[in-house]
Motif scaffolding. Structure first.
Motif, PDB file in Angstrom:
ATOM      1  N   UNK A  61       0.640  -1.226  -0.110  1.00  0.00           N
ATOM      2  CA  UNK A  61       0.032  -0.220  -0.024  1.00  0.00           C
ATOM      3  C   UNK A  61       0.837   1.316   0.008  1.00  0.00           C
ATOM      4  N   UNK A  62       1.254   1.686   0.992  1.00  0.00           N
ATOM      5  CA  UNK A  62       2.002   2.902   1.227  1.00  0.00           C
ATOM      6  C   UNK A  62       3.482   2.843   1.223  1.00  0.00           C
ATOM      7  N   UNK A  63       3.831   1.666   1.284  1.00  0.00           N
ATOM      8  CA  UNK A  63       5.429   1.666   1.335  1.00  0.00           C
ATOM      9  C   UNK A  63       5.967   2.088   2.569  1.00  0.00           C
ATOM     10  N   UNK A  64       7.469   2.246   2.793  1.00  0.00           N
ATOM     11  CA  UNK A  64       7.882   2.585   3.889  1.00  0.00           C
ATOM     12  C   UNK A  64       8.867   4.044   3.681  1.00  0.00           C
ATOM     13  N   UNK A  65       8.255   5.121   4.109  1.00  0.00           N
ATOM     14  CA  UNK A  65       9.064   6.400   3.541  1.00  0.00           C
ATOM     15  C   UNK A  65       9.967   6.499   4.803  1.00  0.00           C
ATOM     16  N   UNK A  66      11.058   7.424   4.439  1.00  0.00           N
ATOM     17  CA  UNK A  66      12.059   7.338   5.469  1.00  0.00           C
ATOM     18  C   UNK A  66      11.690   8.135   6.817  1.00  0.00           C
ATOM     19  N   UNK A  67      10.667   8.821   6.735  1.00  0.00           N
ATOM     20  CA  UNK A  67      10.093   9.725   7.750  1.00  0.00           C
ATOM     21  C   UNK A  67       9.410   8.603   8.797  1.00  0.00           C
ATOM     22  N   UNK A  68       9.091   7.400   8.328  1.00  0.00           N
ATOM     23  CA  UNK A  68       8.626   6.328   9.212  1.00  0.00           C
ATOM     24  C   UNK A  68       9.592   5.797  10.324  1.00  0.00           C
ATOM     25  N   UNK A  69      11.008   6.291   9.982  1.00  0.00           N
ATOM     26  CA  UNK A  69      11.942   5.679  10.660  1.00  0.00           C
ATOM     27  C   UNK A  69      12.709   6.793  11.765  1.00  0.00           C
ATOM     28  N   UNK A  70      11.883   7.974  11.965  1.00  0.00           N
ATOM     29  CA  UNK A  70      12.308   8.835  13.022  1.00  0.00           C
ATOM     30  C   UNK A  70      11.741   8.463  14.359  1.00  0.00           C
ATOM     31  N   UNK A  71      12.564   8.907  15.394  1.00  0.00           N
ATOM     32  CA  UNK A  71      12.414   8.476  16.850  1.00  0.00           C
ATOM     33  C   UNK A  71      11.771   7.149  16.804  1.00  0.00           C
ATOM     34  N   UNK A  72      12.725   6.080  16.595  1.00  0.00           N
ATOM     35  CA  UNK A  72      12.243   4.637  16.660  1.00  0.00           C
ATOM     36  C   UNK A  72      11.890   4.466  18.320  1.00  0.00           C
ATOM     37  N   UNK A  73      12.341   5.219  19.210  1.00  0.00           N
ATOM     38  CA  UNK A  73      12.190   5.040  20.413  1.00  0.00           C
ATOM     39  C   UNK A  73      10.584   5.084  20.937  1.00  0.00           C
ATOM     40  N   UNK A  74       9.759   5.676  19.866  1.00  0.00           N
ATOM     41  CA  UNK A  74       8.277   5.848  20.218  1.00  0.00           C
ATOM     42  C   UNK A  74       7.913   4.356  20.145  1.00  0.00           C
ATOM     43  N   UNK A  75       8.087   3.712  19.112  1.00  0.00           N
ATOM     44  CA  UNK A  75       7.667   2.205  18.963  1.00  0.00           C
ATOM     45  C   UNK A  75       8.016   1.228  20.196  1.00  0.00           C
ATOM     46  N   UNK A  76       9.082   1.534  20.717  1.00  0.00           N
ATOM     47  CA  UNK A  76       9.699   0.762  21.782  1.00  0.00           C
ATOM     48  C   UNK A  76       8.757   1.040  22.842  1.00  0.00           C
TER      49      UNK A  76
END
Length: 295
Positions: free
Chosen positions: A56-71
């Protein structure tokens, strides 16, 4: 369909899918370690959502900002499931379900503290009515059973899990930086999967995966696809459209959905008096549907 209506529809489906995991999980609770089950469910769910993102959307580079949020989000979501199963080792299911009805009120408190979401008088009345309805269903309209409720170690462990669940809901909106729901859900599942794998590594190694009963695999498939991948999408969709207290108010419907799941599994109809509690939860949701202030 308006954004508010989308949020309510998402949570209605969420409550039904979550109830199914209770009915299935109860049948395999003693066949697999909680940490192992939940680690695998998170990775399978992440794979499902990841494929959806790719196509669908793919993984834009912006999705990898501040990975700590996902943790943070994955840790809260994973902690809830692990603490739930740990609590159920000693807490009776009825007592644990009673503790779960505190989640909406906890969520309302976190929603105010983190997002300054205020509870209107109508919302407060709806939460109280919904809580009474849920307790009615849980204790099967038996006042003696309610009076006999005692808080033990298992209930306290599960209560800590409910705090994590309640905090997770407003944190989704707090930490989201405009990422699409699919990508944000994928990051949350991967974050939770990593943490649960580290936490449950020993259980993952010693679990005899090849000798698991068929029902365990069925349950694992259900909780991974429907009670994890689907529900996290639905929860995040609703959280971005509704106040946190409204989102978690749908947890009051879970005991009623469990009744329907138990009927589907051939457990028979409950006593007629229990349906009074179902009516109260429906009234509570009706009040919430009318109280459509902007989040």
């Amino acid at each position: 369909m308006t954004p508010h209506a989308q949020g309510h529809a998402a949570m209605l489906m969420f409550s039904a899918l979550v109830a199914g995991s209770f009915s299935l999980g109860a049948q395999v609770a003693n066949d697999i370690a909680p940490a192992a089950l939940n680690a695998v469910r998170f990775w399978v769910a992440a794979a499902v959502i990841g494929l959806l993102v790719i196509f669908t959307t793919g993984f834009p580079l912006s999705a990898f900002r501040a990975l700590w949020r996902y943790a943070v989000l994955g840790g809260l979501f994973g902690a809830y499931f692990v603490l739930m199963f740990e609590g159920l080792k000693t807490a009776p299911p009825v007592s644990a379900a009673a503790v779960f009805t505190l989640t909406p009120l906890l969520t309302a408190g976190f929603g105010w503290a983190l997002l300054r979401q205020r509870m209107t008088p109508r919302m407060a009345v709806a939460l109280v009515i919904g809580g009474l309805g849920a307790l009615w269903v849980i204790f099967r309209a038996d006042l003696a059973a309610l009076r006999a409720f005692e808080v033990g170690r298992g209930e306290m462990i599960y209560f800590a899990g409910c705090i994590c669940h309640a905090l997770y809901t407003p944190m989704v909106r707090k930490l989201n930086r405009g990422e699409p729901v699919l990508i944000f859900a994928f990051g949350t599942l991967v974050g939770g999967g990593v943490l649960l794998t580290v936490f449950g590594w020993r259980d993952l190694i010693v679990t005899p995966w090849g000798g698991m009963p068929a029902l365990v695999w069925i349950t694992l498939g259900y909780v991974a696809v429907f009670a994890s991948a689907a529900t996290i999408l639905l929860l995040q969709t609703a959280t971005l459209r509704l106040p946190s207290a409204k989102v978690m108010a749908y947890t009051y419907l879970v005991p009623s959905w469990v009744i329907l799941w138990e009927i589907a599994f051939g457990k028979g109809l409950p006593a007629t008096v229990i349906f009074g509690g179902v009516v109260l939860t429906i009234i509570a949701l009706g009040l919430l549907l009318r109280d459509e202030e902007k989040p």
